[in-house]
Design a protein around this motif. Structure first.
Motif, PDB file in Angstrom:
ATOM      1  N   GLN A   1      54.745 -27.208  93.707  1.00  0.00           N
ATOM      2  CA  GLN A   1      55.703 -27.329  95.564  1.00  0.00           C
ATOM      3  C   GLN A   1      56.101 -26.330  95.236  1.00  0.00           C
ATOM      4  N   ALA A   2      57.338 -25.528  95.180  1.00  0.00           N
ATOM      5  CA  ALA A   2      58.301 -24.724  94.887  1.00  0.00           C
ATOM      6  C   ALA A   2      56.944 -23.053  95.749  1.00  0.00           C
ATOM      7  N   ALA A   3      56.040 -23.265  94.379  1.00  0.00           N
ATOM      8  CA  ALA A   3      55.023 -22.227  94.754  1.00  0.00           C
ATOM      9  C   ALA A   3      53.891 -22.577  96.043  1.00  0.00           C
ATOM     10  N   ALA A   4      54.249 -23.989  96.066  1.00  0.00           N
ATOM     11  CA  ALA A   4      53.287 -23.700  97.722  1.00  0.00           C
ATOM     12  C   ALA A   4      54.358 -23.737  98.990  1.00  0.00           C
ATOM     13  N   ARG A   5      55.592 -24.220  98.386  1.00  0.00           N
ATOM     14  CA  ARG A   5      56.593 -23.772  99.803  1.00  0.00           C
ATOM     15  C   ARG A   5      56.681 -22.505 100.125  1.00  0.00           C
ATOM     16  N   LEU A   6      56.378 -21.507  98.502  1.00  0.00           N
ATOM     17  CA  LEU A   6      57.420 -20.005  98.777  1.00  0.00           C
ATOM     18  C   LEU A   6      55.769 -19.420  99.821  1.00  0.00           C
ATOM     19  N   ALA A   7      54.621 -19.831  99.376  1.00  0.00           N
ATOM     20  CA  ALA A   7      53.001 -19.500 100.593  1.00  0.00           C
ATOM     21  C   ALA A   7      53.435 -20.147 101.682  1.00  0.00           C
ATOM     22  N   ALA A   8      53.409 -20.839 101.760  1.00  0.00           N
ATOM     23  CA  ALA A   8      53.965 -21.565 103.515  1.00  0.00           C
ATOM     24  C   ALA A   8      54.754 -20.672 103.981  1.00  0.00           C
ATOM     25  N   GLU A   9      56.223 -20.459 103.408  1.00  0.00           N
ATOM     26  CA  GLU A   9      56.870 -19.791 104.059  1.00  0.00           C
ATOM     27  C   GLU A   9      57.229 -18.204 103.876  1.00  0.00           C
ATOM     28  N   GLN A  10      55.983 -18.221 103.437  1.00  0.00           N
ATOM     29  CA  GLN A  10      55.292 -16.249 103.554  1.00  0.00           C
ATOM     30  C   GLN A  10      54.633 -16.325 104.503  1.00  0.00           C
ATOM     31  N   ALA A  11      53.149 -17.227 104.509  1.00  0.00           N
ATOM     32  CA  ALA A  11      52.174 -17.518 105.906  1.00  0.00           C
ATOM     33  C   ALA A  11      53.431 -17.242 107.242  1.00  0.00           C
ATOM     34  N   LEU A  12      54.158 -18.322 106.771  1.00  0.00           N
ATOM     35  CA  LEU A  12      55.405 -18.506 108.087  1.00  0.00           C
ATOM     36  C   LEU A  12      55.808 -16.863 108.776  1.00  0.00           C
ATOM     37  N   LEU A  13      56.678 -16.719 107.488  1.00  0.00           N
ATOM     38  CA  LEU A  13      56.850 -15.070 107.554  1.00  0.00           C
ATOM     39  C   LEU A  13      56.784 -14.247 108.414  1.00  0.00           C
ATOM     40  N   GLU A  14      55.156 -13.667 107.924  1.00  0.00           N
ATOM     41  CA  GLU A  14      53.861 -13.092 108.607  1.00  0.00           C
ATOM     42  C   GLU A  14      53.646 -13.359 109.999  1.00  0.00           C
ATOM     43  N   LYS A  15      53.536 -14.272 109.935  1.00  0.00           N
ATOM     44  CA  LYS A  15      52.896 -15.107 111.460  1.00  0.00           C
ATOM     45  C   LYS A  15      54.609 -14.567 112.546  1.00  0.00           C
ATOM     46  N   ASP A  16      55.198 -14.762 112.050  1.00  0.00           N
ATOM     47  CA  ASP A  16      56.869 -14.807 112.432  1.00  0.00           C
ATOM     48  C   ASP A  16      56.997 -13.117 112.747  1.00  0.00           C
TER      49      ASP A  16
ATOM     50  N   GLU B   1      65.134 -15.205 118.140  1.00  0.00           N
ATOM     51  CA  GLU B   1      64.111 -15.605 117.498  1.00  0.00           C
ATOM     52  C   GLU B   1      64.272 -15.944 116.071  1.00  0.00           C
ATOM     53  N   LYS B   2      65.131 -14.413 115.485  1.00  0.00           N
ATOM     54  CA  LYS B   2      66.482 -14.140 114.575  1.00  0.00           C
ATOM     55  C   LYS B   2      66.486 -15.998 113.894  1.00  0.00           C
ATOM     56  N   ALA B   3      67.606 -16.520 115.324  1.00  0.00           N
ATOM     57  CA  ALA B   3      68.370 -17.337 115.069  1.00  0.00           C
ATOM     58  C   ALA B   3      67.287 -19.073 114.871  1.00  0.00           C
ATOM     59  N   GLU B   4      66.092 -19.329 115.389  1.00  0.00           N
ATOM     60  CA  GLU B   4      65.252 -20.416 115.042  1.00  0.00           C
ATOM     61  C   GLU B   4      65.347 -19.424 113.740  1.00  0.00           C
ATOM     62  N   GLU B   5      64.698 -18.550 113.314  1.00  0.00           N
ATOM     63  CA  GLU B   5      64.129 -18.607 111.681  1.00  0.00           C
ATOM     64  C   GLU B   5      65.117 -18.670 110.847  1.00  0.00           C
ATOM     65  N   LEU B   6      66.042 -18.785 110.603  1.00  0.00           N
ATOM     66  CA  LEU B   6      67.194 -18.555 110.454  1.00  0.00           C
ATOM     67  C   LEU B   6      67.492 -20.267 110.390  1.00  0.00           C
ATOM     68  N   HIS B   7      67.851 -21.038 111.197  1.00  0.00           N
ATOM     69  CA  HIS B   7      67.579 -22.509 111.371  1.00  0.00           C
ATOM     70  C   HIS B   7      66.651 -22.716 110.762  1.00  0.00           C
ATOM     71  N   ALA B   8      65.534 -22.421 110.635  1.00  0.00           N
ATOM     72  CA  ALA B   8      64.272 -22.955 109.878  1.00  0.00           C
ATOM     73  C   ALA B   8      64.735 -22.947 108.492  1.00  0.00           C
ATOM     74  N   LEU B   9      64.834 -21.591 108.330  1.00  0.00           N
ATOM     75  CA  LEU B   9      65.040 -21.650 106.958  1.00  0.00           C
ATOM     76  C   LEU B   9      66.579 -22.723 106.111  1.00  0.00           C
ATOM     77  N   GLY B  10      67.547 -23.038 107.457  1.00  0.00           N
ATOM     78  CA  GLY B  10      67.855 -23.769 106.749  1.00  0.00           C
ATOM     79  C   GLY B  10      67.601 -24.862 106.375  1.00  0.00           C
ATOM     80  N   ALA B  11      66.958 -25.269 107.749  1.00  0.00           N
ATOM     81  CA  ALA B  11      66.002 -27.066 107.719  1.00  0.00           C
ATOM     82  C   ALA B  11      65.636 -26.888 105.797  1.00  0.00           C
ATOM     83  N   LYS B  12      64.496 -26.093 105.799  1.00  0.00           N
ATOM     84  CA  LYS B  12      63.749 -25.934 104.755  1.00  0.00           C
ATOM     85  C   LYS B  12      64.575 -25.703 102.653  1.00  0.00           C
ATOM     86  N   LEU B  13      65.623 -25.038 103.790  1.00  0.00           N
ATOM     87  CA  LEU B  13      66.410 -25.370 102.172  1.00  0.00           C
ATOM     88  C   LEU B  13      66.999 -26.262 101.881  1.00  0.00           C
TER      89      LEU B  13
END
Length: 152
Positions: A55-70, A96-108
């Motif tokens: 699950q962590a690997a899947a989350r990491l891959a999704a986050e990486q894809a999201l970061l690339e798109k961002d 944009e950075k504030a939104e990313e931080l919020h999204a990463l905070g929610a994911k964390l």
């Protein structure tokens, strides 16, 4: 009379030895059962860890894809902002950075909740296995000490 007393004492010792042998056999059986349970628990823990890692690997891959798109979106915004004016580009980048931080905070937060839930599921089984192991160890040590005392 002393011969009869000696026979009674010998009979009592034999009965005590038989009782202790039976106790040792029961303790050995209990130890084997505990070892089996511990192996089963360890298998469950490994399976849960494997699932958590997957699950962590899947989350990491999704986050990486999201970061690339961002990152791609950020570059496009930056290019458009440079054409319009520099100030608009800086404001958009800060937003944009504030939104990313919020999204990463929610994911964390979700990842932390999932890890805590997994730990709550595994903790009782692990605690039970450790307690049973310690109890069986104490019983075996006591039986060995009693046996050694009888042999000596």
């Amino acid at each position: 009379a002393s011969l009869q007393l000696a026979k009674q004492q010998e009979l009592g010792k034999q009965q005590e030895v038989e009782r202790l042998k039976a106790l040792v056999q029961r303790l050995d059986a209990g130890r084997e059962e505990l070892a089996t349970r511990l192996k089963e628990s360890a298998g469950l823990v490994r399976a849960e860890r494997g699932q958590a890692e997957a699950q962590a690997a899947a989350r990491l891959a999704a986050e990486q894809a999201l970061l690339e798109k961002d990152a791609a979106v950020a570059q496009l915004r930056q290019t458009v902002a440079m054409l319009d004016e520099e100030r608009d580009a800086l404001v958009a980048e800060v937003d944009e950075k504030a939104e990313e931080l919020h999204a990463l905070g929610a994911k964390l937060g979700r990842a932390s909740e999932a890890a805590a839930a997994a730990e709550q599921l595994l903790r009782p089984a692990l605690d039970r296995a450790v307690a049973e192991s310690e109890q069986r160890g104490k019983q075996l040590s006591q039986a060995a000490a009693e046996r050694d005392a009888l042999i000596a």
